[in-house]
Design an enzyme around this catalytic site. Structure first.
Site, short mmCIF file in Angstrom:
data_model
loop_
_atom_site.label_atom_id
_atom_site.label_comp_id
_atom_site.label_asym_id
_atom_site.label_seq_id
_atom_site.Cartn_x
_atom_site.Cartn_y
_atom_site.Cartn_z
N GLY A 20 33.47 46.70 37.38
CA GLY A 20 32.12 46.14 37.54
C GLY A 20 31.51 46.45 38.90
N GLY A 21 31.04 45.40 39.57
CA GLY A 21 30.40 45.58 40.86
C GLY A 21 31.31 46.21 41.89
N GLY A 78 21.12 85.08 43.47
CA GLY A 78 20.57 83.80 43.91
C GLY A 78 21.53 83.07 44.83
CB ALA A 79 25.21 82.88 44.92
C1 HXC Z 1 37.36 35.72 37.88
C2 HXC Z 1 39.16 37.12 37.76
C3 HXC Z 1 38.31 38.23 37.54
C4 HXC Z 1 36.91 38.00 37.52
C5 HXC Z 1 40.35 38.94 37.54
N1 HXC Z 1 40.39 37.61 37.74
N2 HXC Z 1 39.08 39.35 37.41
N3 HXC Z 1 38.68 35.88 37.93
N4 HXC Z 1 36.49 36.72 37.69
N5 HXC Z 1 36.04 38.99 37.35
C6 HXC Z 1 41.59 36.81 37.93
C7 HXC Z 1 42.41 36.70 36.65
O1 HXC Z 1 41.93 35.65 35.85
C8 HXC Z 1 43.80 36.42 37.20
O2 HXC Z 1 43.88 35.06 37.56
C9 HXC Z 1 43.81 37.22 38.50
O3 HXC Z 1 42.44 37.45 38.84
C10 HXC Z 1 44.51 38.55 38.36
O4 HXC Z 1 43.96 39.23 37.23
P1 HXC Z 1 44.87 39.91 36.10
O5 HXC Z 1 43.99 40.16 34.93
O6 HXC Z 1 46.09 39.08 35.88
O7 HXC Z 1 45.30 41.26 36.81
P2 HXC Z 1 45.46 42.71 36.21
O8 HXC Z 1 46.22 42.63 34.92
O9 HXC Z 1 46.01 43.54 37.30
O10 HXC Z 1 43.98 43.21 35.84
C11 HXC Z 1 43.01 43.34 36.83
C12 HXC Z 1 41.62 43.62 36.18
C13 HXC Z 1 41.34 42.54 35.12
C14 HXC Z 1 41.64 45.01 35.53
C15 HXC Z 1 40.60 43.64 37.31
O11 HXC Z 1 41.57 41.25 35.69
C16 HXC Z 1 39.96 42.58 34.58
O12 HXC Z 1 39.63 43.38 33.71
N6 HXC Z 1 39.10 41.63 35.06
C17 HXC Z 1 37.77 41.49 34.59
C18 HXC Z 1 36.92 42.65 35.00
C19 HXC Z 1 35.48 42.45 34.66
O13 HXC Z 1 35.06 42.63 33.51
N7 HXC Z 1 34.69 41.93 35.67
C20 HXC Z 1 33.30 41.60 35.51
C21 HXC Z 1 32.51 42.89 35.68
S1 HXC Z 1 30.80 42.62 35.64
P3 HXC Z 1 45.23 34.22 37.28
O14 HXC Z 1 44.91 32.88 37.84
O15 HXC Z 1 45.43 34.21 35.82
O16 HXC Z 1 46.31 34.97 38.01
C22 HXC Z 1 30.29 42.87 37.20
C23 HXC Z 1 28.82 42.82 37.35
C24 HXC Z 1 28.32 43.57 38.54
O17 HXC Z 1 31.02 43.04 38.11
C25 HXC Z 1 27.10 44.37 38.27
C26 HXC Z 1 27.37 45.84 38.10
C27 HXC Z 1 26.16 46.70 38.05
#
Ligand code: HXC
Length: 510
Positions: free
Chosen positions: A169-170, A404-405
């Site tokens: 994401g961000g 051109g290069a």
């Molecule tokens: C809150 C989060 C989180 C998030 C991870 N955690 N991502 N908490 N918000 N976005 C927390 C998990 O719940 C977990 O807590 C701990 O962090 C570790 O994560 P895991 O999943 O256990 O780790 P891993 O298996 O290594 O995977 C990492 C990851 C995955 C690939 C980053 O967590 C993931 O896919 N997260 C979500 C990504 C996502 O979709 N984010 C939002 C994007 S939108 P616990 O307590 O269980 O250990 C965005 C908008 C911005 O960013 C705008 C863009 C233009």
């Protein structure tokens, strides 16, 4: 009084533990350092000054009010790299997966604003899962504030992103707007949406490594500029890069002591270009022999290898090298090479880094794959980048400069300041075979006539002298004198004063 002081130490100790011992151990088990360990290693010893160690999030949804951790998942502040100020933030994966809350965003924004105000580079170390899901739009707003500052700082201060864990994401979009991205092999990933979401939406089964590992981003997508084996090596390499960069677009390029005389000649360069014009040679050998002590920091070394880009120094001052690589696809310009070099040239121009271009290019790559893929637009990017650049531009044509290069590769006509050619240079619209087959098509069935035409074409056009007669190259130089010539030229161009007409901004073909 003693108790009050001890209370500060106690609070600091708690904050330093981030998500706690267990999560720190898990981080170490994955082969990753913690945010604080990374900052300590990256900055000069003892130079880190931390901000906002006690900031906590303000969210109450989903039981978050019961789970507040000092620092809120990001460690921020400033310090020095070899004595030069840099601002830094490092995401702490042990706290809510390093995800970004409103308060977490405010910490990053503070560092970005201070870096811009004080004109120093900002380095972001990422190990984070994007917007904090529990905070909803407050986190999205926080990201947009970070993105806005990335854009305002672009071209004013260097911004570098170091990806050291799974990032989504961000936490990939903000790096994408910075100048350089570096990754760690096997432990870092970048994707907009992770493998689980990909499975749900497109039904593709893909691992994190296949979707967004360092190999993908340094060889295929070109999102990342380099990858290293572990956290330590990555951070040390980023320190090395910072040593080449000015602090801002109004600071001079850094100068360090040069131990290699520029007047020593390197006679091995006289035989670098093989007698057979179709035989390749390694252009990196020339770069290494021209750069002080052979020190060359290459950017995107595993992507579009037909062009080489990177930083070195001549007589102690930073220059950007761009060079066609005859070892790969004969050094031809294709879409990927054009995009890669255009971005590099524009970075150098933003930050007043002189550009040294070595030319050995047979032209643009023909074919449907290239044309359908937008070669015209991508090639135009490099043409545009060189043409708009106002920094000192020094060009050396070592062998082919065809079609051109020839124009594109920092030619005299694109305001090249010093354009040199080696005696082995061939500056022409195309190679002899192609030229003769077109202009003497009627003789194609007569091998003797074709051989005679070819010889005539080669004698007349495949040399630097037709261009030199017109002043399109300033001088035909001996290969062994290249370093000395460039060093003298760079010195002469130190006070170069050239500006483009006023405009809001240009409209480069994106
Ligand atoms: C809150 C989060 C989180 C998030 C991870 N955690 N991502 N908490 N918000 N976005 C927390 C998990 O719940 C977990 O807590 C701990 O962090 C570790 O994560 P895991 O999943 O256990 O780790 P891993 O298996 O290594 O995977 C990492 C990851 C995955 C690939 C980053 O967590 C993931 O896919 N997260 C979500 C990504 C996502 O979709 N984010 C939002 C994007 S939108 P616990 O307590 O269980 O250990 C965005 C908008 C911005 O960013 C705008 C863009 C233009």
């Amino acid at each position: 009084m003693k108790e009050i002081l001890e209370e500060l130490e106690r609070r600091r100790d708690v904050a330093r533990l981030g998500g706690g011992k267990e999560r720190i151990e898990a981080q170490h088990k994955r082969g990753k350092l913690t945010a604080r360990e990374r900052i300590d290693l990256f900055l000069d010893e003892g130079s880190f000054e931390e901000f906002d160690m006690f900031v906590e999030h303000r969210s109450t949804d989903f039981g978050m009010d019961k789970s507040r951790i000092a620092g809120d998942g990001v460690v921020t502040g400033w310090g020095t790299v070899n004595g030069r100020t840099v601002f830094v933030f490092a995401k702490d994966f042990t706290v809510f997966g390093g995800s970004l809350s409103e308060a977490h965003a405010e910490k990053i924004i503070k560092v970005q604003d201070m870096a811009l105000k004080n004109r120093a580079p900002v380095i972001g170390i990422y190990d984070a899962g994007g917007a904090r899901i529990q905070e909803g739009v407050a986190a999205l707003g926080g990201y947009a504030e970070v993105f806005q500052r990335n854009v305002l700082a672009s071209g004013v201060i260097p911004q570098i992103s170091v990806i050291m864990g799974p990032c989504a994401g961000g936490d990939v979009y903000s790096p994408a707007m910075t100048d350089f991205i570096f990754m760690v092999r096997d432990t870092s990933y970048m994707f907009v949406t992770g493998p689980d979401v990909v499975k749900t939406v497109t039904n593709e089964t893909v691992t994190a490594e296949e979707l967004g590992g360092a190999t993908v981003h340094t060889t295929r997508s070109s999102i990342a500029d380099g990858a290293y084996d572990n956290d330590v090596e990555t951070l040390l390499q980023v320190r090395r890069l910072i040593d080449f960069l000015p602090k801002s677009n109004t600071s001079p390029v850094p100068e360090i002591e040069c131990y290699q005389s520029v007047t020593d000649t390197d006679n091995s360069l006289d035989t670098l270009v093989p007698a057979n014009a179709n035989k390749p040679y390694d252009i990196k050998e020339l770069i290494q022999k021209v750069a002080d002590e052979g020190d060359f920091f290459e950017i995107q070394s595993n992507f579009a290898k037909n062009i080489v880009c990177g930083f070195g120094r001549i007589e102690g001052s930073t220059v950007g090298f761009v060079a066609n690589q005859p070892m790969v696809l004969a050094g031809v310009l294709d879409s990927d090479a054009s995009r890669k070099a255009a971005r590099f040239v524009r970075f150098c121009d933003c930050f007043n880094i002189p550009i040294v271009t070595f030319v050995d290019v047979p032209g643009f790559l023909p074919g449907t794959a290239q044309e359908y893929g937008g070669l015209i637009k991508h090639g135009a990017k490099l043409l545009f980048a060189y043409a708009e650049a106002t920094v000192p531009k020094l060009t050396v044509i070592t062998r082919k400069a065809f079609g051109g290069a020839y124009d594109v590769m920092a030619s005299k006509h694109l305001r090249g300041d010093l354009n040199y050619a080696w005696p082995t240079a061939q500056i022409a619209v195309m190679g002899a075979k192609g030229a003769v087959e077109i202009i003497f098509r009627k003789d194609i069935a007569d091998p003797d006539k074709i051989a005679a035409h070819t010889k005539m074409y080669e004698d007349r056009f495949l040399s630097p002298f037709v261009a030199a007669e017109r002043g399109y190259v300033d001088e035909v130089i001996m290969p062994h004198s290249t370093r000395r010539r460039l060093a003298r030229g760079l010195k002469m161009l130190r006070n170069k004063d050239l500006t483009n007409p006023w405009k809001k901004h240009d409209n480069i073909p994106l």
